[in-house]
Scaffold this motif. Structure first.
Motif, mmCIF file in Angstrom:
data_model
loop_
_atom_site.group_PDB
_atom_site.id
_atom_site.type_symbol
_atom_site.label_atom_id
_atom_site.label_comp_id
_atom_site.label_asym_id
_atom_site.label_seq_id
_atom_site.Cartn_x
_atom_site.Cartn_y
_atom_site.Cartn_z
ATOM 1 N N ARG A 148 -136.456 -28.873 -1.130
ATOM 2 C CA ARG A 148 -135.081 -29.053 -1.536
ATOM 3 C C ARG A 148 -134.551 -30.413 -1.045
ATOM 4 O O ARG A 148 -135.056 -30.964 -0.068
ATOM 5 C CB ARG A 148 -134.209 -27.916 -0.990
ATOM 6 C CG ARG A 148 -134.075 -27.869 0.520
ATOM 7 C CD ARG A 148 -133.377 -26.585 0.946
ATOM 8 N NE ARG A 148 -133.125 -26.548 2.374
ATOM 9 C CZ ARG A 148 -134.025 -26.168 3.283
ATOM 10 N NH1 ARG A 148 -135.249 -25.817 2.896
ATOM 11 N NH2 ARG A 148 -133.718 -26.146 4.566
ATOM 12 N N GLY A 173 -142.351 -26.955 -7.213
ATOM 13 C CA GLY A 173 -141.277 -25.965 -7.164
ATOM 14 C C GLY A 173 -141.002 -25.398 -8.533
ATOM 15 O O GLY A 173 -141.881 -25.355 -9.399
ATOM 16 N N ALA A 227 -140.280 -24.636 -3.717
ATOM 17 C CA ALA A 227 -138.995 -25.150 -4.173
ATOM 18 C C ALA A 227 -138.003 -25.252 -3.010
ATOM 19 O O ALA A 227 -137.254 -26.220 -2.895
ATOM 20 C CB ALA A 227 -138.429 -24.250 -5.266
ATOM 21 N N LEU A 228 -138.014 -24.267 -2.136
ATOM 22 C CA LEU A 228 -137.124 -24.289 -0.974
ATOM 23 C C LEU A 228 -137.562 -25.344 0.035
ATOM 24 O O LEU A 228 -136.725 -26.032 0.630
ATOM 25 C CB LEU A 228 -137.083 -22.911 -0.318
ATOM 26 C CG LEU A 228 -136.372 -21.813 -1.135
ATOM 27 C CD1 LEU A 228 -136.598 -20.442 -0.491
ATOM 28 C CD2 LEU A 228 -134.890 -22.106 -1.235
ATOM 29 N N GLU A 229 -138.865 -25.469 0.229
ATOM 30 C CA GLU A 229 -139.371 -26.463 1.177
ATOM 31 C C GLU A 229 -139.041 -27.896 0.728
ATOM 32 O O GLU A 229 -138.807 -28.781 1.557
ATOM 33 C CB GLU A 229 -140.886 -26.312 1.336
ATOM 34 C CG GLU A 229 -141.317 -25.050 2.072
ATOM 35 C CD GLU A 229 -142.824 -24.905 2.088
ATOM 36 O OE1 GLU A 229 -143.328 -24.072 2.867
ATOM 37 O OE2 GLU A 229 -143.521 -25.602 1.328
ATOM 38 N N MET A 254 -141.401 -20.394 -5.444
ATOM 39 C CA MET A 254 -140.081 -20.401 -4.818
ATOM 40 C C MET A 254 -140.140 -20.948 -3.398
ATOM 41 O O MET A 254 -139.233 -21.657 -2.946
ATOM 42 C CB MET A 254 -139.495 -18.988 -4.807
ATOM 43 C CG MET A 254 -138.906 -18.551 -6.141
ATOM 44 S SD MET A 254 -137.670 -19.716 -6.795
ATOM 45 C CE MET A 254 -136.506 -19.808 -5.445
ATOM 46 N N THR A 255 -141.214 -20.645 -2.674
ATOM 47 C CA THR A 255 -141.366 -21.175 -1.314
ATOM 48 C C THR A 255 -141.425 -22.692 -1.351
ATOM 49 O O THR A 255 -140.756 -23.377 -0.564
ATOM 50 C CB THR A 255 -142.641 -20.615 -0.659
ATOM 51 O OG1 THR A 255 -142.543 -19.193 -0.571
ATOM 52 C CG2 THR A 255 -142.836 -21.196 0.736
#
Length: 211
Positions: free
Chosen positions: A208, A186, A204-206, A201-202
């Motif tokens: 979290r 991330g 990082a969101l996955e 960013m994808t």
């Protein structure tokens, strides 16, 4: 390259150019530095290279580069042998070790899957991974013992992700009860998310987590 130097010097330059990241100018600079060095320094460099090739080999257990077999990680009584971290190259071990947060052992692939470059599963050092996992799971007869875990720490590149997926699929087939995890990726600490690309960013969101 056009020969402009004495043959021995030209030969050294050509050999130095084979090193990663070394171009013609850098190779020439290195060669002239060696030429100007004292004989004892040149001999010490030569001896170090010969000793490197003669003394170092791959660990029969994890494929790390070592002068003893098995290597110090595999034989350490203080490391958790039930945690196996899979890495692409021996140099990746240093990145894990400097965190001081991992106390398991390693398995080095010496590459990643790359069909374009003709690198398939047979070209990776996977053959000795499956017996390790099988032996670990078989030894877990005591429920108080933690389950064996395979940590896939290949790089978050196309090749690294493909390699991690292949190993995960194969491990599930061969040793269904083994726990398989993937390192989180991330936004790097200290960076600005404004400059993060879409893939970063994808991920990082996955990945979290709850605070």
């Amino acid at each position: 390259m056009t020969t402009r130097f004495a043959p021995p010097l030209t030969r050294l330059i050509e050999e130095l150019r084979k090193l990663p990241g070394v171009g013609t100018k850098t190779a020439q600079r290195y060669a002239f530095h060696i030429l100007r060095s004292a004989d004892t320094d040149a001999e010490a460099l030569s001896d170090a290279i010969r000793a490197l090739k003669a003394a170092l080999h791959l660990c029969s257990v994890c494929n790390n580069i070592t002068d003893v077999d098995p290597c110090s990680y595999c034989t350490s009584p203080t490391r958790d042998q039930r945690l196996i971290c899979v890495l692409e190259e021996p140099t990746n071990i240093a990145a894990i070790e400097k965190t001081r947060s991992y106390n398991g052992v390693y398995h080095v692939l010496h590459g990643t899957l790359s069909p374009v470059n003709g690198i398939g599963p047979d070209q990776l050092r996977l053959g000795n991974l499956w017996p390790r996992l099988t032996a670990l799971v078989a030894s877990a007869s005591d429920d108080s013992q933690p389950a064996a875990e395979l940590i896939l720490a290949t790089s978050p590149t196309v090749e690294g992700e493909a390699t991690a997926r292949y190993i995960a699929d194969e491990a599930h087939k061969r040793v269904p009860t083994v726990r398989i995890t993937r390192i989180a990726t991330g936004v790097p600490a200290g960076s600005d998310i404004e400059y993060a690309d879409e893939v970063t960013m994808t991920r990082a969101l996955e990945n979290r987590r709850v605070l």
